[in-house]
Design a protein around this motif. Structure first.
Motif, PDB file in Angstrom:
ATOM      1  N   ARG A   3       0.933  -1.153   0.032  1.00 17.59           N
ATOM      2  CA  ARG A   3      -0.024   0.106  -0.140  1.00 17.59           C
ATOM      3  C   ARG A   3       0.984   1.218   0.211  1.00 17.59           C
ATOM      4  N   TYR A   4       0.474   2.255  -0.618  1.00 22.41           N
ATOM      5  CA  TYR A   4       1.036   3.718  -0.561  1.00 22.41           C
ATOM      6  C   TYR A   4       1.169   4.248   0.822  1.00 22.41           C
ATOM      7  N   ASN A   5       2.212   4.225   1.508  1.00 24.27           N
ATOM      8  CA  ASN A   5       2.261   4.684   3.019  1.00 24.27           C
ATOM      9  C   ASN A   5       3.397   5.727   2.996  1.00 24.27           C
ATOM     10  N   PRO A   6       2.958   7.101   3.027  1.00 24.75           N
ATOM     11  CA  PRO A   6       3.644   8.196   2.931  1.00 24.75           C
ATOM     12  C   PRO A   6       4.509   8.267   4.062  1.00 24.75           C
ATOM     13  N   LYS A   7       3.962   7.896   5.412  1.00 23.71           N
ATOM     14  CA  LYS A   7       4.652   7.805   6.532  1.00 23.71           C
ATOM     15  C   LYS A   7       5.882   7.206   6.711  1.00 23.71           C
ATOM     16  N   GLU A   8       5.994   6.091   5.679  1.00 21.89           N
ATOM     17  CA  GLU A   8       7.190   5.255   5.563  1.00 21.89           C
ATOM     18  C   GLU A   8       8.181   5.908   4.594  1.00 21.89           C
ATOM     19  N   ILE A   9       7.500   6.221   3.417  1.00 21.85           N
ATOM     20  CA  ILE A   9       8.488   6.413   2.467  1.00 21.85           C
ATOM     21  C   ILE A   9       9.100   7.938   2.417  1.00 21.85           C
ATOM     22  N   GLU A  10       8.251   8.914   2.781  1.00 21.12           N
ATOM     23  CA  GLU A  10       8.762  10.331   3.074  1.00 21.12           C
ATOM     24  C   GLU A  10       9.974  10.602   3.913  1.00 21.12           C
ATOM     25  N   PRO A  11       9.955  10.031   5.181  1.00 25.79           N
ATOM     26  CA  PRO A  11      11.082  10.284   5.891  1.00 25.79           C
ATOM     27  C   PRO A  11      12.359   9.358   5.252  1.00 25.79           C
ATOM     28  N   LYS A  12      12.125   8.233   4.708  1.00 28.36           N
ATOM     29  CA  LYS A  12      13.159   7.617   4.047  1.00 28.36           C
ATOM     30  C   LYS A  12      13.791   8.303   2.850  1.00 28.36           C
ATOM     31  N   TRP A  13      13.075   8.877   2.189  1.00 26.42           N
ATOM     32  CA  TRP A  13      13.788   9.556   1.018  1.00 26.42           C
ATOM     33  C   TRP A  13      14.504  10.826   1.240  1.00 26.42           C
ATOM     34  N   GLN A  14      13.832  11.521   2.581  1.00 26.05           N
ATOM     35  CA  GLN A  14      14.543  12.756   2.983  1.00 26.05           C
ATOM     36  C   GLN A  14      15.771  12.211   3.625  1.00 26.05           C
ATOM     37  N   GLN A  15      16.072  11.230   4.146  1.00 27.11           N
ATOM     38  CA  GLN A  15      17.195  10.952   4.686  1.00 27.11           C
ATOM     39  C   GLN A  15      18.150  10.326   3.559  1.00 27.11           C
TER      40      GLN A  15
END
Length: 960
Positions: A3-15
């Motif tokens: 599923r699309y989960n921004p809470k997971e992918i957003e911090p990941k990519w910011q890092q």
RNA sequence: GGGGAUGUGGUGAAAUUGGUAUACACGCUAGCCUUAGGAGCUAGUGGGGCAACCCGUGUAGGUUCGAGUCCUAUCAUCCCCACCA
């Protein structure tokens, strides 16, 4: 499928981005540089939705340019000095420095959530010594050139707190101190100024060279407030005093019947007679306590006081009285005016109130458009009466509808004034002739004469009517006699209601007279001079030049350009700001701090005394120093600089933020400036942008900058309102918290929604359910990609159609994004997703080249808007480098072009049918096809087609 | 008082700049998915009419084959500046 989960992918990519440093800019590559930033934010400690609306779209522009191949620099910093930190310190006992730095930390964390592509190597906080030392450097450079100077200026002063108050800190109707409620007084203090007025003309002229919203340019033009006029000296008889006035209307000088000085004018004390002194002093006292509200009230009710003194009007040589009044501002012009009550509304109101003489010297005089003068005729001046006759028994007014050569013209009763006649006699005479009424009485006469030029064709001449307006009344029409046949031939007398008169009158001049009869105002427009000695008869424009030139010969007048713009007061009697690098020595006086001694460090551990004074004044270690000149004991300036000094050049420092030898490397700056795009709120339209332009011009003149304007292109984002359409405020409870929105929908959805909700420069209410649509769109794309990855089979029959649709989207998004049309660009991407869903429903999804192309392209188009989800998708599609440094997709016009097109067919301007034809159809064929269409054929019904128009690719229009 | 902006469905808005008004989205309606859902999918959604058609971009005129777009007047809302001589 995941599923699309921004809470997971957003911090990941910011890092990932932070670690890989993909947004670090190579400052040496400048041929294709693109410098774009949001305006410097204040670190309040709380990132609100307005920040998102500024930072998100600015980042979208940066990312778009980066993908287009530009070497982009975008970053952010903090406008960290200022009053809120001091207030927090007083309220909560925290050091301003500590409070500020902790706010900066928390704001940095919040900003990270946005996922912007900032290069943090270029950030700064203006409260850091390695930044503000260059403020001090700038001050010294200006001081060196005489552009930083010290002068007295009145400030708001709280006698109890012993402190200066900003205008916003003076509250209530009775002007009290915000903190202690003590009435605020005005006090003169020595203050530091930057001489921005030296640059007024250039600040005005160069606005033409920048790509800014017209609104902002206009605001700056008005702020600078240039006006062309003259300085004229008026002599005070029997003294050696002269009073200089500024006027834009020297042509009205013969009508100057009195003079007014601002209450603060230094000569007031000198010229006021003993007799008038008590009243004058009382008036000065009163006005110095006036509140804003009372001063505005003054627009309606003028106040003032006679000084008992007189000056000579240099044109008429007459003695005219000198008054003082607060409608004359000491800060504008010379603080004194020649009052021309007949031709200036303010002077008129004042003269009416204080019974001062009013003398008309300008006559409005225009060509009568209903009966204009003819070139071949001579002009003859003719005194005229225009008389409005009221029948009191019916309340109606008499008008004349003219016949023959004047057909269509309606006037009041009117006619010439013969030799020896008064206007009143002439008026009664005309009433007798034209209305056959003998018992009318004159009840009103207009104070002004007004002129009009018209053609009297029966006399073969042009006439300049100089008209007296009058009102006459008759009790009833019982005594009205039959109107003579000779008059009836010329015009018909009609009686109409008062409210109809204006509509019936045709010549402009007649309307002017009618309006003035009921609402007499000063005649502020230009016209022809009357009663002005040798200048009588000239136009205002001619007279202006001649009068100034003649008075200049006597050395009493000269042409003068005046500006509303004032010098920039940079002193703040505050602690939390850049210390002004000045030392006061008892022996040597004012001495600048030597450059080598910079920075003058602001102590960060201070105590806020109850007195309210700046803590610096209680710090001997700061205040006491030695004179750089003689080495003797000296004291430091304890005032700090306006924070607008910080923001007037921070964008230069961004480019070279770590330079510890100079504010910046001039060569580097010259290669990276002017800024390509500056994005921020309209609230900075005047001060910040004007100061930044001024400092840039100063550095251009004195420090080798090769550009004169800092911001090539400027965009003002709109304001996001609460869901209720009101300005967001805690008290109203309509604040939308971006953190909550990110938590529910993700940063990408928030960024996307903010850009989708409407035109960027417009802003508008935040719709709590609107953001769901943006999230849904991202979900739909995510699902589509997921299905594609799990799909089978290489080929798809719809590949060509998919490609064409995608190319159209590339074109639309590229174009819209180029002109900040975020909302329509997003709509185009949504359409593409909808199309792909349709195709999927028809033929299913497969791992075809068409599907891959569509999904990869769409993801790239979306990347500047929603950087996290697109990066995740890009990776899942098998790419191992960031989507944000991939190349922006290009469209192929051949694929965009349709083979068959639908043309609308109009009959007599109404769409009646549609025809499907080849895209390259000729005009002839298109028209023929339209005519043979079934529906059109019935519409035409055999009638002849008079005209046929073909608009290629659009429609065929048939006229029958 | 001066200057500027904006008026389009129930809502936010779009319209390649004079060429099929209402794209896209929200909301709403119906259906589907056998679990009461802040989920998804499909269809519909300016007004009137059974229909062919008619009406429709604040209001009233005008220019044009054709006007949301241009012109004139007018109303409304909002913003900025405001006694600047």
């Amino acid at each position: 499928m995941r599923r699309y989960n921004p809470k997971e992918i957003e911090p990941k990519w910011q890092q990932v981005w932070a670690e890989s440093g993909i947004y670090k800019t190579d400052m040496s590559r400048t041929a294709d540089k693109f410098y774009v930033i949001p305006m410097l934010p204040y670190p309040s400690g709380d990132l609100h939705i307005g920040h998102w609306y500024n930072f998100g779209p600015t980042d979208t522009v940066a990312r778009f340019r980066r993908m287009l191949g530009n070497n982009v620099l975008t970053t952010i910093g903090f406008d960290a000095f200022g009053l809120p930190a001091e207030n927090a310190a007083i309220k909560r006992g925290i050091q301003p420095a500590k409070w500020t730095y902790s706010n900066i930390d928390s704001m940095k964390r919040q900003i990270a959530q946005i996922g912007a592509s900032y290069d943090w190597d270029h950030t700064l906080a203006t409260c850091q010594p390695d930044f503000y030392r260059w403020n001090q450097w700038l001050f010294l450079r200006l001081y060196e050139k005489g552009l930083a100077y010290r002068a007295k200026r009145v400030v708001n002063w709280c006698p109890k707190d012993q402190t200066v108050l900003a205008n916003e800190q003076v509250v209530g109707e009775d002007n009290v101190c915000e903190r202690c409620g003590t009435p605020v007084i005005q006090k003169e203090l020595e203050q530091w100024f930057f001489k921005i007025t030296d640059y007024a003309e250039r600040l005005l002229d160069d606005l033409e060279t920048v790509e800014w919203p017209q609104k902002v340019k206009t605001m700056q033009v008005n702020w600078i407030g240039k006006s062309q006029g003259a300085l004229i000296k008026f002599r005070v008889p029997d003294t050696r005093h002269q009073i200089e006035v500024f006027t834009t209307r020297p042509d009205t000088i013969y009508g100057a019947t009195y003079m007014v000085l601002a209450p603060e004018h230094p000569l007031v004390k000198v010229i006021t007679t003993d007799e008038c002194r008590p009243r004058v002093e009382q008036y000065i006292e009163e006005t110095s306590h006036k509140t804003e509200l009372e001063r505005k009230e003054g627009e309606k009710h003028k106040t003032g006081s006679f000084t008992g003194a007189y000056v000579l009007n240099p044109a008429t040589k007459e003695k005219i009285p000198i008054w003082i009044a607060d409608y004359v501002l000491f800060s504008y012009g010379t603080g004194a005016i020649m009052a021309v009550p007949a031709h200036d509304q303010r002077d008129y109101e004042f003269a009416k109130k204080f019974n001062l003489p009013i003398k008309q010297v300008i006559m409005p005089c225009e060509d009568d458009s209903t009966n204009p003068p003819k070139e071949e005729f001579e002009e003859v001046e003719r005194p005229t009466v225009i008389v409005h006759l009221l029948d009191k028994s019916t309340g109606k007014y008499a008008l004349l509808d003219w016949h023959e050569s004047l057909e269509g013209i309606t006037t009041a009763v009117m006619g010439g004034i013969e030799k020896g006649q008064t206007p009143e006699q002439a008026a009664l005479n005309e009433i007798k002739e034209e209305a056959s009424i003998k018992d009318a009485k004159i009840t009103k006469k207009l104070a002004w004469v007004t002129g009009a030029r018209y053609c009297a064709s029966h006399k073969q001449q042009n006439r300049k009517a100089v008209a007296y307006g009058l009102v006459a009344e008759v009790e009833n029409l019982d005594n009205q006699a039959e109107i003579a046949a000779s008059e009836k031939k010329l015009h018909t007398l009609v009686w109409v209601d008062k409210k109809e008169v204006l509509d019936r009158l045709t010549p402009e001049h007649q309307k002017l007279v009618w309006n003035q009869l009921w609402d007499e105002t000063s005649l502020d427009d230009e016209g022809e001079l009357i009663d002005s000695g040798k200048y009588t008869g000239l136009s205002s424009a001619e007279a202006r030049d001649k009068i100034v030139a003649d008075l200049a010969k006597e050395d009493v007048a000269k042409e003068q350009v005046n500006y509303k713009l004032r010098d920039w007061l940079i002193s703040r009697q505050r602690y939390w700001g850049t210390p002004i690098p000045i030392i006061y020595c008892e022996k040597c006086g004012i001495r600048p701090v030597p450059e080598a001694d910079l920075p003058v460090i602001l102590p960060e551990d201070v105590e806020f005394e109850l007195s309210g004074q700046s803590p610096l004044t209680h710090r001997p270690d700061f205040v006491n120093t030695s004179c750089p000149e003689c080495g003797g004991p000296a004291k430091r300036e304890t005032d700090t600089m306006d924070t607008f000094v910080d923001s007037s050049w921070y964008f230069l420092r961004y480019l070279d933020a770590k330079n510890d030898k100079a504010p910046f490397d001039t060569d580097l700056i010259n290669r990276w400036m002017p800024m390509d795009h500056y994005i921020g709120g309209i609230e900075h339209a005047i001060l910040h942008l004007l100061y930044a332009r001024f400092v840039t011009k100063f550095l251009h003149d004195n420090y080798g900058l090769d550009f004169e304007e800092p911001f090539k292109k400027l965009t003002n984002q709109g304001i996001i309102l609460g869901p209720d359409g009101q300005k967001m405020s805690k008290s109203r409870g309509n604040v939308v918290n971006p953190d909550e929105q990110v938590n529910s929908y993700g940063a990408d959805s928030l960024r996307l929604y903010l850009m989708f909700m409407g035109p960027y420069e417009q802003g508008g209410p935040y719709d709590m359910s609107g953001i769901a649509g943006s999230r849904r769109f991202l979900d739909r794309l995510w699902v589509l990609v997921g299905e594609f990855l799990e799909a089978e089979g290489p080929n798809n029959s719809k590949d060509l159609e998919i490609a064409a649709t995608t190319h159209k989207a590339i074109k639309k998004v590229s174009r819209d994004l180029g002109q900040l049309g975020f909302n329509t660009a997003i709509a185009a991407m949504m359409s593409l997703v909808n199309e792909l869903y349709k195709i999927k429903a028809e033929t299913g999804i497969s791992q075809s080249t068409g599907w891959r192309f569509a999904l990869e392209t769409l993801t790239q188009l979306l990347a500047p808007f929603a950087p996290h989800i697109t990066e995740e998708i890009w990776e899942s599609l098998g790419h191992d480098s960031s989507i944000h440094i991939s190349n922006w997709p290009l469209w192929d016009d051949k694929l965009v072009a349709e083979e068959v097109i639908t043309l609308a067919v109009q009959v007599n301007g109404k769409v009646r049918s549609e025809i499907v034809v080849a895209a390259d159809i000729t005009e002839e064929d298109a028209i023929a096809a339209a005519k043979s269409d079934e529906k059109i054929a019935t519409q035409i019904a055999g009638r002849p087609v008079k005209k046929a128009i073909y608009v290629p690719g659009r429609l065929v229009s048939l006229v029958i």
